[in-house]
Design an enzyme around this catalytic site. Structure first.
Site, short mmCIF file in Angstrom:
data_model
loop_
_atom_site.label_atom_id
_atom_site.label_comp_id
_atom_site.label_asym_id
_atom_site.label_seq_id
_atom_site.Cartn_x
_atom_site.Cartn_y
_atom_site.Cartn_z
CG HIS A 158 -9.72 -6.13 1.09
ND1 HIS A 158 -9.95 -7.21 1.91
CD2 HIS A 158 -8.41 -5.84 1.21
CE1 HIS A 158 -8.81 -7.57 2.50
NE2 HIS A 158 -7.86 -6.76 2.09
CD GLU A 183 -4.39 -7.96 1.90
OE1 GLU A 183 -5.28 -7.27 2.45
OE2 GLU A 183 -3.19 -7.67 1.93
CD GLU A 195 -2.64 -1.52 2.46
OE1 GLU A 195 -2.61 -0.67 3.36
OE2 GLU A 195 -3.29 -2.59 2.55
CG ASP A 213 -12.44 -9.40 2.50
OD1 ASP A 213 -12.40 -8.45 1.70
OD2 ASP A 213 -12.00 -9.31 3.67
CG ASN A 225 -0.61 -6.85 -1.42
OD1 ASN A 225 -1.30 -7.42 -2.26
ND2 ASN A 225 -0.97 -6.74 -0.15
O1 9MR Z 1 -6.77 -8.15 8.92
C1 9MR Z 1 -5.66 -7.46 9.49
C2 9MR Z 1 -6.02 -6.93 10.85
O2 9MR Z 1 -6.24 -8.01 11.74
C3 9MR Z 1 -4.91 -6.03 11.39
O3 9MR Z 1 -5.32 -5.43 12.58
C4 9MR Z 1 -4.55 -4.96 10.37
C5 9MR Z 1 -3.33 -4.15 10.82
O4 9MR Z 1 -2.18 -4.96 10.91
O5 9MR Z 1 -4.23 -5.55 9.12
C6 9MR Z 1 -5.27 -6.31 8.57
O6 9MR Z 1 -4.84 -6.84 7.31
C7 9MR Z 1 -4.61 -5.87 6.28
C8 9MR Z 1 -3.48 -6.37 5.42
O7 9MR Z 1 -2.33 -6.62 6.19
C9 9MR Z 1 -3.16 -5.36 4.32
N1 9MR Z 1 -4.34 -5.03 3.54
C10 9MR Z 1 -5.51 -4.66 4.30
C11 9MR Z 1 -5.81 -5.72 5.36
C12 9MR Z 1 -7.07 -5.37 6.10
O8 9MR Z 1 -6.88 -4.16 6.79
#
Ligand code: 9MR
Length: 342
Positions: A231, A261, A152, A263, A195
């Site tokens: 997402h 990722e 990101e 969903d 990513n």
């Molecule tokens: O699902 C993840 C959540 O449990 C964490 O709190 C958060 C911060 O580390 O990250 C979430 O996963 C993210 C992923 O690493 C990157 N893309 C977005 C995902 C959802 O926020």
């Protein structure tokens, strides 16, 4: 370019996944197509919930740690690396003959306290990133399918890099390419991804990403793949034809594409019709990946609504984003994925 390596990975997958299970599962179906079907994995859920590990090992052939490989976990204390949780996930994956995607090495989020909201002298920040990348990559060397090196890094609604987090602020925009050179030096065999979200179909943000990556490749930055997070919401998702075009243009640059990722968010009060539409979206993604020249992995951001991040982040507005409900009953989306794989 790592395209040969990626082909090797897929070919290797077919061998590795010459499954012994007799029953039809997503993973047995995916193996026949040479597709990696994966899920985000939570060590916490595994420890408290025996059913969780059983389903994930049965249905998926690839894992990604939802949080356990992030900087706030592996380097919670500056200079001290703790791989206890990540190693447990690697051991689970090895035991069940699953591949692992490793994420993310560099991100503006999931930072340890000592780095959050901090600006370091430029060289110090570069040294921190170098030590982190080298230590983590060498620890898992040879055991991961691909690395999300930068996660990101681009703005989602405006041109340019996201001006957020200690690495941008301490080093400046060039941190983004420097981390790829570091990663390549740490492990020249590793497959390195960029990513990001909201760039799955054709859109302004996808265009900006495409042009930026093309520029980095022209300058010799070692990037081998693009992760489309995927997402999406039931009322706002790209159409498969656009996703196909987007994947194709990245493939044309010699890059591998993974869906990383996936969903599909539904309103908290979902109807049977919502579930049906959701199933169609899941099916479309699998069909798109199978038809693409080089999209060998589709990762879901979890598999059961019991542990999804969606209700939390949307403050209860959205829910039901995954393919099993809270009681581990497969939803229509499960069957749709199976049908696409058949
Ligand atoms: O699902 C993840 C959540 O449990 C964490 O709190 C958060 C911060 O580390 O990250 C979430 O996963 C993210 C992923 O690493 C990157 N893309 C977005 C995902 C959802 O926020």
């Amino acid at each position: 370019m790592k395209t040969a390596g990626a082909a090797g990975i897929v070919a290797g997958t077919a061998g590795l996944l010459g499954e012994t299970q007799a029953a039809e599962t997503l993973r047995s179906l995916a193996a026949k197509k040479g597709l990696l079907i994966g899920s985000a994995f939570s060590r916490g859920a595994l420890l408290k919930d025996p059913e969780y590990g059983k389903i994930i090992a049965r249905e998926f052939n690839c894992l990604v740690a939802e949080n356990e490989m992030k900087m706030d976990v592996v380097q919670r204390v500056r200079g001290e690396f703790d791989f206890t949780q990540a190693d447990a996930i690697m051991a689970f994956a090895a035991r069940h003959e699953m591949m692992v995607r490793a994420v993310p090495l560099v991100w503006h989020d999931a930072l340890p306290q000592w780095a959050k909201n901090k600006t370091f002298p430029r060289q110090e920040a570069l040294d921190i990133l170098r030590e982190h990348i080298f230590t983590v990559m060498r620890h898992f060397r040879g055991n991961v399918l691909a690395w999300d090196v930068l996660n990101e890094g681009l703005n989602d609604k405006a041109p340019g890099l996201r001006q957020q987090g200690p690495w941008f602020h301490s080093i400046g925009p060039e941190y983004a390419e420097k981390v790829y050179h570091m990663a390549h030096e740490a492990d020249p065999e590793a497959v390195l991804f960029y990513n990001d979200f909201d760039m799955d179909g054709m859109s302004e943000s996808a265009d900006r990403c495409y042009l930026w990556i093309k520029e980095l490749l022209a300058r010799g930055v070692p990037i081998h793949g693009i992760g489309l997070q995927y997402h999406v919401k039931i009322d706002n998702h790209p159409n498969p034809a656009d996703v196909t075009r987007n994947i194709r243009r990245f493939n044309d640059l010699g890059l591998i594409v993974h869906i990383t990722e996936l969903d599909v968010w539904l309103p908290a009060k979902a109807t049977a019709e919502h579930l049906r539409q959701q199933a169609a979206i899941y099916r479309g993604v699998i069909e798109t990946a199978l038809a693409a020249r080089n999209c060998p992995a589709v990762m879901l951001w979890g598999f059961s609504d019991r542990y999804s991040w969606v209700p939390g982040i949307s403050r209860g507005t959205y829910d039901h984003a995954l393919i099993y409900d809270r009681d581990y009953r497969p939803k229509p989306a499960y069957e749709a994925i199976a049908a696409a794989l058949r």
